[in-house]
Write a protein that holds these residues in place. Structure first.
Motif, short mmCIF file in Angstrom:
data_model
loop_
_atom_site.label_atom_id
_atom_site.label_comp_id
_atom_site.label_asym_id
_atom_site.label_seq_id
_atom_site.Cartn_x
_atom_site.Cartn_y
_atom_site.Cartn_z
N PRO A 23 0.96 -1.32 -0.27
CA PRO A 23 0.06 0.15 -0.01
C PRO A 23 1.16 1.15 0.17
O PRO A 23 1.43 1.22 0.80
CB PRO A 23 -0.79 -0.01 1.01
CG PRO A 23 -0.70 -2.03 1.85
CD PRO A 23 0.39 -2.33 1.15
N GLY A 24 0.83 1.80 -0.92
CA GLY A 24 0.96 3.64 -1.27
C GLY A 24 1.97 3.04 -1.95
O GLY A 24 3.42 4.10 -1.83
N GLY A 71 -0.30 0.29 -5.77
CA GLY A 71 -0.77 -0.56 -4.82
C GLY A 71 -2.05 0.27 -4.58
O GLY A 71 -2.82 0.84 -4.54
N LEU A 72 -2.35 -1.16 -3.29
CA LEU A 72 -3.58 -0.25 -2.47
C LEU A 72 -3.77 1.62 -1.99
O LEU A 72 -2.43 2.37 -1.63
CB LEU A 72 -4.25 -1.22 -1.37
CG LEU A 72 -4.47 -2.19 -1.39
CD1 LEU A 72 -4.49 -3.17 -0.09
CD2 LEU A 72 -6.19 -2.07 -2.21
N ASP A 73 -4.07 2.55 -2.17
CA ASP A 73 -4.49 3.19 -1.77
C ASP A 73 -2.81 4.34 -2.26
O ASP A 73 -2.18 5.56 -1.64
CB ASP A 73 -4.30 3.64 -0.13
CG ASP A 73 -4.99 5.08 0.22
OD1 ASP A 73 -5.37 5.98 -0.30
OD2 ASP A 73 -3.85 5.62 1.38
#
Length: 302
Positions: A23-24, A71-73
């Motif tokens: 994520p990120g 990735g996520l977010d």
């Protein structure tokens, strides 16, 4: 990659699994990777006291390429975006000498359209070091700044950033690099014995700020020329701190990268790529970099 601490002789080209994209983070398809002295210094174990290093080690922090996945977010980027970055994570292991690298969004920005892949890959670490040094010294338009090693990888960026700010730049370099510095907008002086006198001939009242990109005892000389001791910034000598100035270790910063991209797209930041090597010849790129004689950047093409 390297299986343990070693030298250019220990670098191997091999296949490894694709990196995971946390994520990120964004996954970058690497077009080019910049070569910096810190790459082979990390590999040799010189930074072991201060940095966590994992093995097998893929070196490299400078990258230019295309976003392959997000990735996520990660609202900032989408697949297909062209980016460049200083991909330094909290530990060193999965670097930019690869076909794919996972990069935190805090370490990348959109690639300047005016630069080639190779040129863009040569900017992040050296360009950020120069930009953040200028900011730390608090340079303003009209001030006179002494730049040590002004024709080097970091110094040449600093000169251009300072000129864009409207500062007067006095840059140290060997005589063979004087014309190069004049082309960037600096007033060159030869380093070595008598340097203080040569600088005073150009700036009898002293200088407003000094940037040390070489080490080797220039802090004392700079302090003799500075109007204010705290306007000294060094990336190579802790004596700067002991004498009231600053020591700087470059940080990833997307806003600073974006400013460098703006300067490049405005034609105010040129990148001198001295030589490129294919990824398979990374060891030869390290050997050339270790000679310390190149004026421009060394870049790997992937």
């Amino acid at each position: 990659m390297l299986e343990k601490y070693g030298s250019a002789d220990d670098l191997r080209l091999t296949d490894v699994p694709d990196p995971k994209v946390a994520p990120g983070e964004v996954l970058i398809r690497v077009k080019a990777a910049g070569v910096n002295p810190v790459d082979w210094k990390v590999a040799a174990g010189y930074l072991d006291p201060i940095m966590e290093v994992g093995f097998p080690l893929i070196p490299g922090w400078d990258v230019a390429g295309v976003v392959e996945a997000v990735g996520l977010d990660v609202p900032e980027y989408q697949v297909g975006d062209e980016v460049f970055g200083y991909v330094r994570k909290d530990w060193v292991q999965q670097g930019a000498y690869a076909e794919l690298v996972a990069a935190p969004v805090r370490s990348v920005a959109r690639k300047p359209a005016a630069l080639s892949w190779e040129e863009a890959a040569g900017v992040p670490l050296a360009g950020l070091t120069a930009y953040q040094s200028v900011q730390r010294a608090g340079v303003r338009a009209g001030e006179t700044v002494l730049v040590h090693a002004a024709s080097g990888g970091v110094g040449a960026f600093a000169v251009q950033i300072l000129v864009d700010l409207g500062a007067r730049v006095i840059g140290t370099a060997s005589e063979r690099n004087h014309e190069f510095l004049r082309g960037l907008g600096a007033e060159p002086v030869t380093y070595g014995d008598g340097l203080e006198d040569r600088v005073r001939e150009l700036a009898p009242q002293g200088v407003d700020a000094a940037l040390d990109f070489v080490g080797g005892g220039v802090v004392d000389l700079s302090q003799a020329l500075l109007k204010q001791r705290e306007r000294m910034v060094s990336i190579a000598d802790q004596a700067a701190v002991e004498q009231g100035g600053h020591s700087l270790w470059v940080r990833p910063d997307p806003e600073d990268l974006a400013e460098l991209a703006r300067l490049a797209d405005a034609g105010k930041l040129k990148v001198n790529v001295e030589r490129t090597f294919p990824l398979a010849e990374a060891a030869d790129a390290w050997r050339l970099n270790q000679e310390g004689r190149t004026r421009g950047k060394i870049v790997l093409t992937v």
